[in-house]
Scaffold this motif. Sequence first.
Motif, mmCIF file in Angstrom:
data_model
loop_
_atom_site.group_PDB
_atom_site.id
_atom_site.type_symbol
_atom_site.label_atom_id
_atom_site.label_comp_id
_atom_site.label_asym_id
_atom_site.label_seq_id
_atom_site.Cartn_x
_atom_site.Cartn_y
_atom_site.Cartn_z
ATOM 1 N N HIS A 167 0.842 -1.204 0.000
ATOM 2 C CA HIS A 167 0.000 0.000 0.000
ATOM 3 C C HIS A 167 0.875 1.251 0.000
ATOM 4 O O HIS A 167 2.072 1.183 0.311
ATOM 5 C CB HIS A 167 -0.983 0.016 1.177
ATOM 6 N N SER A 169 0.631 3.598 1.998
ATOM 7 C CA SER A 169 0.760 4.157 3.351
ATOM 8 C C SER A 169 2.222 4.255 3.779
ATOM 9 O O SER A 169 2.568 5.058 4.654
ATOM 10 C CB SER A 169 -0.023 3.304 4.358
ATOM 11 N N GLN A 172 3.404 7.761 3.549
ATOM 12 C CA GLN A 172 3.066 8.719 4.617
ATOM 13 C C GLN A 172 4.079 8.615 5.751
ATOM 14 O O GLN A 172 4.426 9.615 6.378
ATOM 15 C CB GLN A 172 1.621 8.581 5.106
ATOM 16 N N ARG A 193 0.228 -6.924 -4.538
ATOM 17 C CA ARG A 193 -0.271 -7.929 -3.595
ATOM 18 C C ARG A 193 -0.314 -9.269 -4.303
ATOM 19 O O ARG A 193 -0.653 -9.346 -5.488
ATOM 20 C CB ARG A 193 -1.665 -7.560 -3.066
ATOM 21 N N GLN A 207 -2.743 3.116 -6.059
ATOM 22 C CA GLN A 207 -3.451 3.771 -4.967
ATOM 23 C C GLN A 207 -3.090 5.249 -4.908
ATOM 24 O O GLN A 207 -2.061 5.673 -5.448
ATOM 25 C CB GLN A 207 -3.026 3.157 -3.621
ATOM 26 N N GLU A 209 -2.810 7.845 -1.665
ATOM 27 C CA GLU A 209 -2.908 7.995 -0.216
ATOM 28 C C GLU A 209 -3.001 9.477 0.087
ATOM 29 O O GLU A 209 -2.375 10.295 -0.605
ATOM 30 C CB GLU A 209 -1.612 7.428 0.383
ATOM 31 N N PHE A 249 -3.203 1.388 11.482
ATOM 32 C CA PHE A 249 -2.559 2.699 11.559
ATOM 33 C C PHE A 249 -3.528 3.863 11.762
ATOM 34 O O PHE A 249 -3.109 5.017 11.813
ATOM 35 C CB PHE A 249 -1.703 2.937 10.306
ATOM 36 N N THR A 250 -4.817 3.596 11.826
ATOM 37 C CA THR A 250 -5.781 4.675 12.091
ATOM 38 C C THR A 250 -6.733 4.264 13.218
ATOM 39 O O THR A 250 -7.068 3.099 13.368
ATOM 40 C CB THR A 250 -6.612 5.013 10.826
ATOM 41 N N GLY A 281 -10.547 3.635 2.183
ATOM 42 C CA GLY A 281 -10.376 3.433 3.614
ATOM 43 C C GLY A 281 -9.795 4.702 4.206
ATOM 44 O O GLY A 281 -9.058 5.434 3.539
ATOM 45 N N GLY A 283 -9.239 7.234 8.207
ATOM 46 C CA GLY A 283 -9.314 7.289 9.666
ATOM 47 C C GLY A 283 -8.378 8.348 10.218
ATOM 48 O O GLY A 283 -7.663 9.026 9.478
ATOM 49 N N ALA A 304 -5.852 10.274 7.590
ATOM 50 C CA ALA A 304 -5.261 9.653 6.405
ATOM 51 C C ALA A 304 -6.365 8.918 5.658
ATOM 52 O O ALA A 304 -7.375 8.518 6.247
ATOM 53 C CB ALA A 304 -4.157 8.676 6.803
ATOM 54 N N PHE A 305 -6.181 8.782 4.376
ATOM 55 C CA PHE A 305 -7.122 7.972 3.590
ATOM 56 C C PHE A 305 -6.365 7.353 2.426
ATOM 57 O O PHE A 305 -5.278 7.820 2.053
ATOM 58 C CB PHE A 305 -8.310 8.807 3.093
ATOM 59 N N GLY A 306 -6.905 6.274 1.894
ATOM 60 C CA GLY A 306 -6.255 5.624 0.757
ATOM 61 C C GLY A 306 -7.304 5.026 -0.159
ATOM 62 O O GLY A 306 -8.286 4.432 0.302
HETATM 63 N N1 PHE Z 1 -3.634 1.486 3.244
HETATM 64 C C1 PHE Z 1 -5.021 1.099 3.249
HETATM 65 C C2 PHE Z 1 -5.202 -0.004 2.197
HETATM 66 O O1 PHE Z 1 -4.321 -0.245 1.425
HETATM 67 C C3 PHE Z 1 -5.905 2.240 2.921
HETATM 68 C C4 PHE Z 1 -5.885 3.309 3.971
HETATM 69 C C5 PHE Z 1 -5.001 4.367 3.881
HETATM 70 C C6 PHE Z 1 -6.750 3.267 5.053
HETATM 71 C C7 PHE Z 1 -4.982 5.365 4.852
HETATM 72 C C8 PHE Z 1 -6.741 4.232 6.022
HETATM 73 C C9 PHE Z 1 -5.871 5.280 5.919
HETATM 74 O O2 PHE Z 1 -6.236 -0.626 2.139
#
Ligand code: PHE
Length: 340
Positions: A167, A169, A172, A193, A207, A209, A249-250, A281, A283, A304-306
């Motif tokens: 991911h 993330s 970040q 993956r 993705q 982020e 992480f959230t 996703g 949080g 954060a969001f992704g």
């Molecule tokens: N990294 C998560 C994923 O790959 C997505 C995500 C990013 C969720 C940042 C919350 C905060 O599914």
Amino acid sequence: METIIKQHLAEVEKTAALNEHDLEQFRIKYLGKNGILNQLFEEFRALPSDQKRVAGQMLNQLKIAANEKYTSLKSEFEAKSTSATDNSDLSLNVSSANYGARHPMSLVRNEILQIFSHIGFTVEEGPEIEDDWHIFSALNFQADHPARDMQDTFFIEQQPDIALRTHTSSVQVRLMQNQKPPLRAIMPGRVYRNEAISARAHCFFHQVEGLYIYKKVSFADLKQTLLYFAKEMFSVDTRIRLRPSYFPFTEPSAEMDISCSICGGKGCNMCKKTGWVEILGCGMVDPNVLENCSIDSNEYSGFAFGMGIERITNLKYAVKDLRLFSENDIRFLKQFQNVI
Ligand code: PHE
């Protein structure tokens, strides 16, 4: 007179006009009012009658030969000039040049980046081959978390600490390590993956982020930011809903659905008749993650969001099979030639 006619006959025979000017010269010379034929007919009249029979025949022969030559050369030029006109007809459609086009994934990626740049997010990138700490440990994954499992992650055999990031993330983490708050960035990139390739899953995808770290950042800020994004990306009538979820992480964590962009929420195959589709996703960044990156969690908070770019592209352009994104089928790609 007979010898003169013979000479002219031979000359007519071998005439080959090179251009229209030559052809016109030929016409004037033989068939014109003061041309050779008229002159010869004039002289012919004055001949003694015993010479007239042979000379008359020859003269007629020359007349026919000159006329025939003229018409055949003329039609040759006409044929040529018609084809020349065809080639330069300005009213004809221009043959379409085979231009390339942006890949739909690039189009959507750029659009996402632009939407967030309008509210002050910068763009950051990080490595695809990453260490375990940036992908998992710093992000609060326990040592036995299933995401670390060999089933999901591509590890490097000789170096179990290194993997292809699962991911974005991980970016970040790098950002929080390298820069001090306020941080407001969007991080696009490819992730990997270990999944079987099908219409709905691939071993790599993309993705974006998002991360915002500052003083007193709240969940309301997160929700408002995501609502703005959904409306900009799809339409002003788009609604969002957040469902409680879990990410290491959230805390708290949520998944966000948008009202289905295909049916507008009425229910269709894309949203499995529910009217809602999950797109990301998100949080509030877990205080442990802030501390892991040397950011004081008493002073700062953040969200954060992704999201998967493939998913957004599917919804935006109703693409049902995500394998199409990586097959480079020109028939698929050409459909995006006129987009943006
Ligand atoms: N990294 C998560 C994923 O790959 C997505 C995500 C990013 C969720 C940042 C919350 C905060 O599914």
